[in-house]
Design a protein around this motif. Structure first.
Motif, PDB file in Angstrom:
ATOM      1  N   ASN A 362      -4.650  -6.620   1.384  1.00  0.00           N
ATOM      2  CA  ASN A 362      -4.619  -7.494   2.629  1.00  0.00           C
ATOM      3  C   ASN A 362      -4.272  -8.856   2.506  1.00  0.00           C
ATOM      4  O   ASN A 362      -4.445  -9.425   1.227  1.00  0.00           O
ATOM      5  CB  ASN A 362      -6.047  -7.411   3.269  1.00  0.00           C
ATOM      6  CG  ASN A 362      -7.375  -7.457   2.271  1.00  0.00           C
ATOM      7  OD1 ASN A 362      -8.213  -7.116   2.677  1.00  0.00           O
ATOM      8  ND2 ASN A 362      -7.239  -7.735   1.004  1.00  0.00           N
ATOM      9  N   ARG A 366      -3.746 -14.746   6.010  1.00  0.00           N
ATOM     10  CA  ARG A 366      -3.520 -14.711   7.634  1.00  0.00           C
ATOM     11  C   ARG A 366      -4.693 -14.759   8.372  1.00  0.00           C
ATOM     12  O   ARG A 366      -5.838 -14.587   7.874  1.00  0.00           O
ATOM     13  CB  ARG A 366      -3.146 -13.330   7.901  1.00  0.00           C
ATOM     14  CG  ARG A 366      -1.630 -12.931   8.068  1.00  0.00           C
ATOM     15  CD  ARG A 366      -1.443 -11.502   8.463  1.00  0.00           C
ATOM     16  NE  ARG A 366      -2.071 -11.192   9.857  1.00  0.00           N
ATOM     17  CZ  ARG A 366      -2.041  -9.990  10.369  1.00  0.00           C
ATOM     18  NH1 ARG A 366      -1.524  -8.885   9.440  1.00  0.00           N
ATOM     19  NH2 ARG A 366      -2.537  -9.530  11.619  1.00  0.00           N
ATOM     20  N   ALA A 377      -6.369  -6.169   8.339  1.00  0.00           N
ATOM     21  CA  ALA A 377      -4.872  -5.335   8.334  1.00  0.00           C
ATOM     22  C   ALA A 377      -4.806  -5.053   7.005  1.00  0.00           C
ATOM     23  O   ALA A 377      -4.819  -5.890   6.196  1.00  0.00           O
ATOM     24  CB  ALA A 377      -3.888  -6.240   8.973  1.00  0.00           C
ATOM     25  N   SER A 379      -2.434  -2.714   4.101  1.00  0.00           N
ATOM     26  CA  SER A 379      -0.985  -2.154   3.532  1.00  0.00           C
ATOM     27  C   SER A 379      -1.486  -1.180   2.286  1.00  0.00           C
ATOM     28  O   SER A 379      -2.052  -1.726   1.448  1.00  0.00           O
ATOM     29  CB  SER A 379       0.026  -2.779   3.064  1.00  0.00           C
ATOM     30  OG  SER A 379       0.498  -3.631   4.195  1.00  0.00           O
ATOM     31  N   ARG A 389       0.963   1.306   6.783  1.00  0.00           N
ATOM     32  CA  ARG A 389       0.379   0.297   7.410  1.00  0.00           C
ATOM     33  C   ARG A 389      -0.645   0.518   8.116  1.00  0.00           C
ATOM     34  O   ARG A 389      -0.498   1.350   8.842  1.00  0.00           O
ATOM     35  CB  ARG A 389       1.447  -0.392   8.271  1.00  0.00           C
ATOM     36  CG  ARG A 389       2.656  -1.237   7.329  1.00  0.00           C
ATOM     37  CD  ARG A 389       2.732  -2.694   7.301  1.00  0.00           C
ATOM     38  NE  ARG A 389       3.318  -3.271   6.235  1.00  0.00           N
ATOM     39  CZ  ARG A 389       4.730  -3.820   6.434  1.00  0.00           C
ATOM     40  NH1 ARG A 389       5.151  -3.747   7.844  1.00  0.00           N
ATOM     41  NH2 ARG A 389       5.230  -4.104   5.396  1.00  0.00           N
ATOM     42  N   PRO A 391      -2.513  -1.368  10.844  1.00  0.00           N
ATOM     43  CA  PRO A 391      -2.106  -2.628  11.766  1.00  0.00           C
ATOM     44  C   PRO A 391      -3.606  -3.176  12.134  1.00  0.00           C
ATOM     45  O   PRO A 391      -4.651  -2.554  11.869  1.00  0.00           O
ATOM     46  CB  PRO A 391      -1.480  -2.167  13.095  1.00  0.00           C
ATOM     47  CG  PRO A 391      -1.615  -0.721  13.138  1.00  0.00           C
ATOM     48  CD  PRO A 391      -1.892  -0.164  11.687  1.00  0.00           C
ATOM     49  N   GLU A 392      -3.524  -4.255  12.295  1.00  0.00           N
ATOM     50  CA  GLU A 392      -4.732  -5.396  12.598  1.00  0.00           C
ATOM     51  C   GLU A 392      -5.810  -4.436  13.476  1.00  0.00           C
ATOM     52  O   GLU A 392      -5.268  -3.915  14.546  1.00  0.00           O
ATOM     53  CB  GLU A 392      -4.532  -6.741  13.249  1.00  0.00           C
ATOM     54  CG  GLU A 392      -5.774  -7.295  13.282  1.00  0.00           C
ATOM     55  CD  GLU A 392      -5.567  -8.793  13.878  1.00  0.00           C
ATOM     56  OE1 GLU A 392      -4.348  -9.396  13.909  1.00  0.00           O
ATOM     57  OE2 GLU A 392      -6.617  -9.262  14.570  1.00  0.00           O
ATOM     58  N   CYS A 398     -10.392   0.011  10.311  1.00  0.00           N
ATOM     59  CA  CYS A 398      -9.499   0.130   9.107  1.00  0.00           C
ATOM     60  C   CYS A 398     -10.060   1.162   8.299  1.00  0.00           C
ATOM     61  O   CYS A 398      -9.361   1.667   7.454  1.00  0.00           O
ATOM     62  CB  CYS A 398      -9.505  -1.510   8.675  1.00  0.00           C
ATOM     63  SG  CYS A 398      -8.628  -2.517   9.477  1.00  0.00           S
TER      64      CYS A 398
END
Ligand code: PMT
Length: 413
Positions: A362, A366, A377, A379, A389, A391-392, A398
């Motif tokens: 992460n 951000r 978010a 990867s 990925r 995504p947010e 998550c």
């Protein structure tokens, strides 16, 4: 030859899942009628519970005809013993789905108010997953009170489907629409199918920060709240795993059902993980372990007024690296990587150095994701260098996507 009725709901023998549908009073209630049908298409047996206000908008007999079961609207009615119908239903269901979920019901569920059948039934939940499908005016949806209640409900591991954007009954074009019934039914079935996917699997999760004392009242630490790691542990529990959670100090409630091991320092976390590593099948190392500690921690509080204070720091043990020689065949190890630059390069270097099967990286620089936030978010980087990925989304979502990826990898072995 006996005639079959093409519109009759599928009988229990044909069903693979048991769903309680809680229906509240929103204009989108008409979609809830179709939702019963879409759930039946997906082999769900559906029992409907309505709030008193919902029953003023659509007659319960409509849902009774669609579901093939009596509809409960009142604590003092229902099948069998009225006083325990809410418990019986909780024993029966495999999923509790509320659609539409109004601002009012979200507030009551979040705060544990049990003043009708639906809300009392929610408190009687025996571990069935909960799927909430809010629908309301866009301003109501964004109201801090509603958002705070949603955070509480997500924090409990419930799945909240985001409302769709479009024209609302009030004339606004805004977010707040109930998603299409087929999409809700798909999500419900996805949850039911995920359930039990880790049945009996021994999972070890670490979460939160560590604290490295400097003197009896001061310590070095970091911004980790534990939210991400606790979400990972909750999701594993939801899927039937046997979960041990080794956690640094956080303000969070340990997930019920987990074997909870509280620790404070990196050294204590290393010891706790090492002692439990051999018997786990999956380790997810989400903790933000301090990389440095004071070379010497003072025995008594350092008084102020002594001028500048130079601290000598020494590296802590790298827990994951220390596990590499202990790793058995078939064990799966997922590390996290908190990066502020060169995310892919740094994450892949950690994957290699720490002998990982997966690293979830992460970007903690951000805004609104990473440390402390309710959202993240990720990867995912695999040993072959490929990237996936996430995504947010909320940390609960998550964690769900992370476990989907881990389960797929385990099934492919
Ligand atoms: O707790 P939250 O507020 O929800 O925030 C979530 C999070 C940002 C903490 C989480 O998503 C995250 O990134 N966790 C890992 C933080 C971290 O320590 O990353 P790292 O890149 O410094 O370490 C890489 C990996 O090595 C991690 O799996 C870490 O647990 C592990 N490590 C680190 C140091 C150490 N001494 N031993 C380790 O095993």
């Amino acid at each position: 030859m006996a005639e079959t009725n093409p519109v009759a709901p599928s009988g229990p023998a044909a069903c693979t899942h048991r769903v309680t549908l809680g229906v509240c009073a929103g204009i989108s209630i008409y979609k809830a009628c179709d939702l019963v049908r879409r759930l039946q298409d997906r082999r769900c047996e559906v029992k409907v519970v309505m709030t008193a206000h919902a029953a003023r908008m659509v007659a319960p007999v409509t849902f009774q005809a669609l579901s093939g079961h009596p509809v409960i609207t009142d604590l003092f009615e229902g099948s069998g013993e009225p006083s325990i119908a809410h418990i019986e239903l909780a024993r029966w269901e495999e999923l509790f789905l509320v659609a539409p979920a109004t601002a009012n019901i979200l507030g009551k569920l979040a705060r544990g108010i049990a003043d009708d059948f639906l809300t009392t039934h929610y408190l009687a939940n025996r571990g069935a997953p909960v799927l909430l499908v809010p629908a309301m005016n866009g301003s109501m949806w964004r109201h801090p009170a509603v958002q705070e209640n949603l955070r509480i409900l997500e924090g409990r591991g419930h799945v909240v489907l985001q409302p769709a954007k479009g024209s609302l009954a009030c004339g606004d074009v805004d977010e707040g629409r109930l998603p299409e019934p087929a999409a809700v039914a798909n999500e419900a079935v996805a949850i039911l199918e995920r359930e039990g996917g880790l049945q009996g699997v021994k999972v070890l999760v670490t979460a939160g920060p560590t604290r490295e004392p400097v003197d009896p009242v001061r310590f070095l630490s970091n911004r980790s709240s534990g939210k991400m790691g606790y979400a990972v542990a909750r999701e594993a529990l939801q899927r039937g795993a046997k979960v041990t959670l080794v956690s640094g100090p956080t303000g969070l409630e340990p997930p019920s059902g987990a074997d909870f091991v509280p620790v404070v320092t990196a050294a204590q976390m290393a010891e706790a993980v090492r002692a439990r590593f051999r018997e786990c099948q999956v380790l997810v190392m989400c903790a933000a372990v301090a990389d440095y500690r004071a070379a010497q921690s003072l025995a008594s509080k350092r008084k102020k007024g002594k001028g500048a204070w130079q601290l000598d720091l020494e590296p802590t043990e790298d827990i994951l690296e220390g596990l590499v020689p202990l790793k058995g065949k078939g064990q799966f190890v997922c590390g996290f990587a908190a990066e502020t630059e060169d995310l892919k390069q740094n994450a892949l270097a950690k994957l290699k150095r720490k002998g990982l099967d997966l690293v979830a990286a992460n970007d903690v620089s951000r805004e609104g994701v990473g440390f402390e936030s309710d959202r993240n978010a990720l990867s995912l980087f695999w040993p072959d260098g490929s990237e996936e990925r996430i995504p947010e989304a909320s940390k609960t979502d998550c964690a769900r996507a992370l476990w989907d990826a881990i389960q797929e990898a385990l099934n492919g072995r």
